[in-house]
Design an enzyme around this catalytic site. Structure first.
Site, PDB file in Angstrom:
ATOM      1  N   CYS A 138      -6.454  23.422  43.074  1.00 54.09           N
ATOM      2  CA  CYS A 138      -6.545  23.872  44.461  1.00 54.09           C
ATOM      3  C   CYS A 138      -6.374  22.704  45.435  1.00 54.09           C
ATOM      4  O   CYS A 138      -6.053  22.910  46.599  1.00 54.09           O
ATOM      5  CB  CYS A 138      -7.870  24.572  44.717  1.00 54.09           C
ATOM      6  SG  CYS A 138      -9.330  23.545  44.456  1.00 54.09           S
ATOM      7  N   SER A 179     -10.741  13.714  45.128  1.00 54.54           N
ATOM      8  CA  SER A 179     -10.961  15.153  45.260  1.00 54.54           C
ATOM      9  C   SER A 179     -11.282  15.529  46.699  1.00 54.54           C
ATOM     10  O   SER A 179     -11.789  14.710  47.470  1.00 54.54           O
ATOM     11  CB  SER A 179     -12.116  15.602  44.355  1.00 54.54           C
ATOM     12  OG  SER A 179     -11.788  15.433  42.989  1.00 54.54           O
TER      13      SER A 179
END
Length: 409
Positions: free
Chosen positions: A58, A113
């Protein structure tokens, strides 16, 4: 013609996009599902590639590989994406050699991230590499690199608090619900998609919000039904999706479809609803957020949630980077020695082939105890040590040994 010099770190590239310059909808147009991944691996030889893997989450879509240039990797990736080359060129990054290696180490540690320290990325890397390896696209260089990356990530997790506390996309969804929804236990929740992230979200709903008013739906009904039975929840077949969504007050989408699963028609005129889309590409139809009473939240919104745990994680970044650097150094030392193996073998073969009294190769006091084979191995060991220490290509040592033998011949 296949390319990729596994004896040269400069042949290692990463090309990709991530959350830093794109929103979820744009990333979705470059996301790679399992079928597309299989197609990419089949087509790779046409682009001169024999060692690569693709990471699509994602947060990012990245292709890592051994290549002559970044275009080989980019063209392969774009051959199956919905996104166009112009957009990709505007938002993509490419790294080569040591910067590419450093990037992979940092990604695996959770430093890159969207939610700092999100450790779920490590499992995604393992799966991506496993798929590529099964098709023969992970050679000695890539396998050693990935192993070092995994070891480094484990060391970061063990020796720092970078992944301390509970913060991930699925947990961020729980925080959002907690902050924006009253009397949660009275709200009907539909969770669509019971894969790894969906399961994690489901467990967080129960643990942190104390609710069991959850209905699980999955394309494969048995997957949802089994999880529901284990957790004492409800489940429903995908065929009942419309009715279940109509009754729900909170909808969480964690599917991996290439097209939206939740459509505007599912939500229109159904009352007030919070829809949380954890999928990339987005699995809630664009424009749904404009419907009366409908609030749509995606991973980009969730990543902005402030949390004390994240502040603590940021303080651990320097320590994590130091650990990573140690592992990169170890990998480079292995790589240098691997480059020297052909040279060392050539020298050893030459010494074996030359008929010469072993005593001429010996030094006191080993002279009386070593065989010629042992003496040659001793010479090779010394040579290897010097090559590693001096980062030398080895040719000077070949000349020196040949001169030495010729002198005593």
């Amino acid at each position: 013609m296949l390319t990729g010099d596994t004896h040269n770190i400069q042949g290692f590239w990463v090309v990709g996009i991530n959350y830093k310059k794109t929103d979820a909808s744009v990333r979705g147009s470059f996301a790679i599902n399992n079928d597309q991944y299989a197609t990419l691996l089949e087509k790779a030889p046409e682009y001169g590639l024999k060692e690569l893997f693709i990471l699509s989450t994602c947060n990012r879509t990245e292709i890592y590989g051994i290549a002559n240039n970044s275009d080989q990797l980019a063209e392969l990736l774009l051959s199956v994406c919905e996104g166009d080359r112009k957009t990709f060129n505007e938002i993509a990054y490419l790294k080569n050699g040591t910067p590419a290696i450093e990037h992979l180490f940092q990604v695996a540690a959770g430093l890159d991230s969207q939610i700092l320290g999100d450790y779920e990325i490590l499992g995604q890397i393992k799966i991506a590499v496993k798929q590529a390896k099964a098709k023969g696209f992970v050679g000695a260089f890539m396998e050693r690199l990935v192993n070092c990356v995994l070891q480094s990530s484990k060391a970061v997790k063990t020796n720092t608090s970078l992944s301390g506390g509970t913060v991930s996309v699925s947990f961020a969804a729980i925080q959002y619900i907690k902050q924006h929804v009253l009397e949660i236990k009275k709200k009907k929740i539909v969770l669509l998609g019971t894969g790894k992230i969906g399961r994690s979200t489901c467990l967080n709903l129960i643990h942190y919000l104390g609710t069991h008013n959850i209905t699980l739906i999955n394309r494969t009904f048995d997957t949802a039904a089994n999880l529901a039975a284990d957790l004492k929840l409800e489940s429903a077949p995908i065929e009942n999706l419309n009715a279940e969504l109509s009754d729900a007050e909170i909808i969480i989408v964690s599917t991996n479809a290439s097209e939206p699963i939740i459509l505007k028609e599912h939500l229109a005129n159904t009352g007030k609803k919070l829809v949380i889309d954890l999928s990339v590409p987005c699995n809630v139809e664009n424009g749904s957020e404009l419907l009366d009473g409908i609030t749509v939240v995606n991973v980009d919104v969730l990543s902005k949630i402030k949390d004390e745990t994240l502040e603590n994680r940021r303080a651990e970044v320097p320590k994590a980077l130091a650990i990573i650097q140690e592992h990169i150094t170890e990998f480079k030392e292995w790589h240098q020695m691997r480059k020297n193996v052909p040279v060392l073998k050539e020298v050893k073969d030459k010494l074996k082939a030359i008929q010469i009294d072993a005593a001429l190769l010996m030094t006191q006091p080993a002279k009386e105890t070593l065989t010629k084979e042992e003496t040659i191995q001793s010479v090779i060991n010394v040579m290897a040590t010097k090559m590693r220490r001096n980062n030398a290509a080895g040719c000077h040592y070949i000349e020196a040994i040949n001169d030495f033998i010729a002198h005593h011949g």
